[in-house]
Design a protein around this motif. Structure first.
Motif, mmCIF file in Angstrom:
data_model
loop_
_atom_site.group_PDB
_atom_site.id
_atom_site.type_symbol
_atom_site.label_atom_id
_atom_site.label_comp_id
_atom_site.label_asym_id
_atom_site.label_seq_id
_atom_site.Cartn_x
_atom_site.Cartn_y
_atom_site.Cartn_z
ATOM 1 N N GLY A 1 -6.230 -14.667 11.169
ATOM 2 C CA GLY A 1 -6.490 -14.672 12.606
ATOM 3 C C GLY A 1 -5.586 -13.696 13.330
ATOM 4 N N GLY A 2 -5.736 -13.670 14.651
ATOM 5 C CA GLY A 2 -4.894 -12.799 15.464
ATOM 6 C C GLY A 2 -5.355 -11.349 15.425
ATOM 7 N N PRO A 3 -4.650 -10.486 16.169
ATOM 8 C CA PRO A 3 -5.047 -9.078 16.227
ATOM 9 C C PRO A 3 -4.943 -8.363 14.888
ATOM 10 N N GLN A 4 -4.193 -8.927 13.933
ATOM 11 C CA GLN A 4 -4.038 -8.275 12.629
ATOM 12 C C GLN A 4 -5.221 -8.567 11.695
ATOM 13 N N TYR A 5 -6.076 -9.525 12.070
ATOM 14 C CA TYR A 5 -7.135 -9.946 11.147
ATOM 15 C C TYR A 5 -8.054 -8.785 10.764
ATOM 16 N N LEU A 6 -8.621 -8.119 11.769
ATOM 17 C CA LEU A 6 -9.531 -7.019 11.458
ATOM 18 C C LEU A 6 -8.797 -5.835 10.840
ATOM 19 N N LEU A 7 -7.553 -5.612 11.248
ATOM 20 C CA LEU A 7 -6.778 -4.533 10.637
ATOM 21 C C LEU A 7 -6.603 -4.779 9.140
ATOM 22 N N ALA A 8 -6.270 -6.020 8.790
ATOM 23 C CA ALA A 8 -6.078 -6.356 7.380
ATOM 24 C C ALA A 8 -7.384 -6.235 6.611
ATOM 25 N N ARG A 9 -8.482 -6.739 7.187
ATOM 26 C CA ARG A 9 -9.775 -6.644 6.501
ATOM 27 C C ARG A 9 -10.178 -5.179 6.319
ATOM 28 N N SER A 10 -9.917 -4.380 7.335
ATOM 29 C CA SER A 10 -10.280 -2.957 7.258
ATOM 30 C C SER A 10 -9.497 -2.251 6.159
ATOM 31 N N ARG A 11 -8.187 -2.495 6.131
ATOM 32 C CA ARG A 11 -7.366 -1.823 5.120
ATOM 33 C C ARG A 11 -7.761 -2.231 3.712
ATOM 34 N N LEU A 12 -8.059 -3.511 3.529
ATOM 35 C CA LEU A 12 -8.443 -3.964 2.200
ATOM 36 C C LEU A 12 -9.796 -3.384 1.793
ATOM 37 N N ALA A 13 -10.744 -3.358 2.720
ATOM 38 C CA ALA A 13 -12.057 -2.791 2.410
ATOM 39 C C ALA A 13 -11.941 -1.306 2.069
ATOM 40 N N GLN A 14 -11.138 -0.574 2.814
ATOM 41 C CA GLN A 14 -10.946 0.852 2.527
ATOM 42 C C GLN A 14 -10.292 1.039 1.164
ATOM 43 N N ASN A 15 -9.337 0.169 0.849
ATOM 44 C CA ASN A 15 -8.664 0.231 -0.441
ATOM 45 C C ASN A 15 -9.667 0.017 -1.585
ATOM 46 N N LEU A 16 -10.555 -0.976 -1.439
ATOM 47 C CA LEU A 16 -11.558 -1.233 -2.460
ATOM 48 C C LEU A 16 -12.521 -0.052 -2.604
ATOM 49 N N ALA A 17 -12.941 0.504 -1.469
ATOM 50 C CA ALA A 17 -13.878 1.635 -1.519
ATOM 51 C C ALA A 17 -13.239 2.846 -2.193
ATOM 52 N N GLN A 18 -11.963 3.101 -1.887
ATOM 53 C CA GLN A 18 -11.276 4.241 -2.498
ATOM 54 C C GLN A 18 -11.127 4.059 -4.009
ATOM 55 N N ALA A 19 -11.112 2.804 -4.446
ATOM 56 C CA ALA A 19 -11.034 2.517 -5.883
ATOM 57 C C ALA A 19 -12.415 2.534 -6.529
ATOM 58 N N GLY A 20 -13.443 2.931 -5.779
ATOM 59 C CA GLY A 20 -14.799 2.995 -6.314
ATOM 60 C C GLY A 20 -15.551 1.686 -6.245
ATOM 61 N N LYS A 21 -14.968 0.674 -5.608
ATOM 62 C CA LYS A 21 -15.606 -0.645 -5.522
ATOM 63 C C LYS A 21 -16.302 -0.806 -4.170
ATOM 64 N N VAL A 22 -17.272 0.079 -3.919
ATOM 65 C CA VAL A 22 -17.929 0.094 -2.610
ATOM 66 C C VAL A 22 -18.703 -1.193 -2.367
ATOM 67 N N GLU A 23 -19.417 -1.679 -3.391
ATOM 68 C CA GLU A 23 -20.190 -2.917 -3.223
ATOM 69 C C GLU A 23 -19.276 -4.077 -2.859
ATOM 70 N N MET B 1 0.845 -1.207 0.000
ATOM 71 C CA MET B 1 0.000 0.000 0.000
ATOM 72 C C MET B 1 0.872 1.246 0.000
ATOM 73 N N GLU B 2 1.887 1.252 0.848
ATOM 74 C CA GLU B 2 2.795 2.398 0.936
ATOM 75 C C GLU B 2 3.611 2.580 -0.345
ATOM 76 N N SER B 3 3.859 1.479 -1.029
ATOM 77 C CA SER B 3 4.645 1.546 -2.264
ATOM 78 C C SER B 3 3.788 1.921 -3.470
ATOM 79 N N GLY B 4 2.493 2.117 -3.243
ATOM 80 C CA GLY B 4 1.617 2.482 -4.347
ATOM 81 C C GLY B 4 1.152 1.310 -5.177
ATOM 82 N N HIS B 5 1.096 0.104 -4.564
ATOM 83 C CA HIS B 5 0.663 -1.095 -5.295
ATOM 84 C C HIS B 5 -0.511 -1.739 -4.554
ATOM 85 N N PRO B 6 -1.665 -1.097 -4.538
ATOM 86 C CA PRO B 6 -2.796 -1.637 -3.752
ATOM 87 C C PRO B 6 -3.251 -3.012 -4.228
#
Length: 590
Positions: free
Chosen positions: A366-388, A349-354
């Motif tokens: 799993g683990g504490p990173q699970y929701l963080l990863a899901r959140s970042r990916l969902a935000q990435n999709l929404a920012q690309a216009g893929k809200v659905e 993401m930081e390198s510009g390769h979403p």
């Protein structure tokens, strides 16, 4: 530090510069005194045969209850029999049952009785110590523990090393320190005794005593790695390094200590790793990198070292190096693969390769990173216009706990709100509130979303319920008061609500902005201007700038208003509230 990887190294390297209560660098070679005591408390007894007597009936009833699983009643029956009979075997059996049901107070009473019945028994002494510790009776432990240490000279060092691990779970740190100091006093030439005092003092945050004790331990045992590392932990404890100057001084002192030691023992990985982490703590990244490079050269396949170098590369934004190392870790037996995958995703993401980030985030399972990863990916999709797709992705995520489910719901609503799909966002939050109607985060977000959806009366209902549930929730008072003020309704009520928010959270610039806005609505321009100016000085936010500019314009100082708006617009050109205010007044041609 990178804004995208905040304090990543300090968070990612567990156990760094912290003197924890469970710190135990050297494991005893055999069970400690307290551990032996816990085993003694679990032993079964040969019970007396009293013939056809009430006591025999009590034993039979107690054993029957135990077989039926009614341990609480069995413990009460055996305790009563032990008190009345003062029989040694019955007392020991009653103690075993009391310990099994977790009644530490009753177990302590019975352990004291056992010691009275068998004063020369080392097992009785051990059991008494165990339950004194469980009840936090530190002062009473001094005499039996001193006798135990003296009676077990072959276990002296191990028992001192185990002291803090055994005691710190049950007593206040200062009391433990006093006990350990008392026990160590007869053994001035035993390094483990001084080490135990240093541990206890560090936990009690008596760093002067801790430092002196660990240095004494090292003088008695100069090549003891555990004592060396404990000394650096004490030097770098967070309470010792609260300022930048203090941190720099502590870093230099600790680093010098380790470098001198490494001159004599250059191949001790544990110490070199500690030195590298100390440089990280002091934000001396080139020096840290040099130490990690040496470690990596010596142990090219050591996962912990590879991970540490990868974290440092991320910190320095050397994404090529970080990518190579983290990718390598996915092929090695590194315990926290979810963390590796998460950081690989963040790196892309930081390198510009979403698109390259997606498989890494999806691999976090799993683990504490699970929701963080899901959140970042969902935000990435929404920012690309893929809200659905983003919403579907979140709904297909598994929430292992109720709080996780709420977090996913809040994120889904946020994505929908960001896409101006307020009605759908409100429906999502309302459905969650049907299941969990008293969750403050859901109530607050539902209130704000209802207002965006044109339902101010629903917003009021949610905020009033939130205030009822949390009478000291400053943001609930502020949101309700600001909404009324912004709609120019019930201004005395709005003022009272915001004043309560200010009382609960003084100095919050956004609540001060609300207060300035309601004062403006009430026609109190000078008070409004003064309050908004203070808020803007604390936080030059574009919405505060919009309000302050409007007040200055109405006051007649239009040049000041224009300066405020122009400065804010240059810094945040897309803010809707600010642009609305500028158009509203400058369109008047004045």
């Amino acid at each position: 530090m990178s804004a995208k990887f905040p304090a990543v190294l300090l968070l990612a390297l567990p156990g760094f510069v912290a003197v924890a209560q469970e710190t135990e660098p050297v494991a005893p070679s055999s069970p400690s005194a307290i551990e032996q005591a816990e085993a003694v408390a679990q032993r079964k007894e040969e019970l007396p045969d009293w013939g056809a007597t009430p006591q025999t009936f009590q034993i039979l009833l107690g054993e029957m209850l135990l077989r039926e699983g009614d341990t609480l009643r069995a413990a009460a029956i055996y305790a009563d029999l032990a008190r009345n009979s003062r029989d040694l075997a019955v007392t020991r059996r009653a103690l075993e049952i009391a310990g099994a049901v977790g009644d530490s107070s009753l177990a302590l009473e019975l352990a004291r009785q056992w010691r009275e019945l068998e004063p020369g028994s080392q097992e009785a002494n051990l059991a008494l110590l165990s339950f004194l510790a469980a009840n936090g009776e530190v002062e009473e432990m001094a005499a039996p523990f001193a006798r135990l240490l003296a009676a077990m000279p072959e276990r002296l060092a191990d028992n001192f090393l185990a002291l803090n691990r055994s005691l710190s779970r049950h007593a206040v740190p200062q009391a433990v320190l006093g006990l350990v100091q008392q026990l160590a006093q007869p053994y001035p030439k035993l390094p483990e005794a001084h080490y135990a005092v240093a541990q206890a003092a560090a936990i009690a945050e008596d760093f002067k005593t801790a430092l002196a004790s660990v240095q004494r331990a090292r003088s008695l045992r100069p090549d003891w790695t555990a004592a060396l590392l404990l000394e650096t932990q004490i030097l770098l404890h967070p309470t010792q390094t609260g300022t930048e100057a203090a941190r720099d001084k502590a870093t230099t002192t600790a680093a010098t200590l380790l470098k001198q030691w490494l001159k004599r023992h250059p191949n001790v990985t544990e110490v070199r790793m500690a030195l590298a982490r100390i440089y990280l703590f002091g934000q001396r990244y080139p020096e840290a990198r040099a130490q990690f490079d040496l470690l990596l050269k010596k142990s090219p396949d050591a996962p912990d070292i590879i991970y540490s170098v990868a974290m440092l590369a991320l910190q320095e934004k050397d994404y090529g190096m970080a990518r190579r190392l983290l990718t390598r870790l996915t092929k090695l037996p590194f315990a926290d693969q979810n963390n590796v995958r998460y950081f690989l995703g963040m790196l892309e993401m930081e390198s510009g390769h979403p698109d390259a980030a997606r498989p890494h985030f999806e691999a976090v399972d799993g683990g504490p990173q699970y929701l963080l990863a899901r959140s970042r990916l969902a935000q990435n999709l929404a920012q690309a216009g893929k809200v659905e797709e983003a919403v579907a992705f979140l709904r297909n995520s598994h929430a292992q706990t109720a709080p996780d489910k709420i977090r996913l719901t809040l994120l889904e609503a946020q994505l929908l709100n960001d896409a101006a799909r307020h009605a759908e966002a409100y429906a999502t939050l309302e459905a969650a509130l049907q299941e969990t109607p008293e969750v403050s985060e859901l109530l607050y977000d539902a209130a704000l979303t209802a207002e965006r959806s044109g339902k101010p009366e629903v917003m009021e209902t949610h905020l009033k319920k939130l205030i009822e549930l949390e009478p000291e929730n400053a943001h609930a008072y502020n949101a309700l008061g600001y909404s009324l003020a912004d709609r120019n309704l019930r201004l005395p009520e709005a003022h009272a609500l915001i004043a309560r928010a200010v009382q609960l959270a003084p100095g919050d610039p956004f609540i001060m902005d609300s207060l300035g806005w309601v004062l403006y609505r009430q026609g109190k321009l000078e008070e409004a201007q003064k309050t908004l100016q203070q808020a803007y000085q604390i936080k030059p936010d574009p919405e505060i700038a919009a309000h302050l500019g409007e007040v200055r314009w109405v006051q007649g100082d239009r040049e000041a208003a224009r300066r405020i708006w122009q400065k804010a617009a240059a810094e945040t050109p897309g803010n809707a509230t600010l642009q609305t205010a500028i158009r509203k007044f400058t369109a008047q041609g004045q």
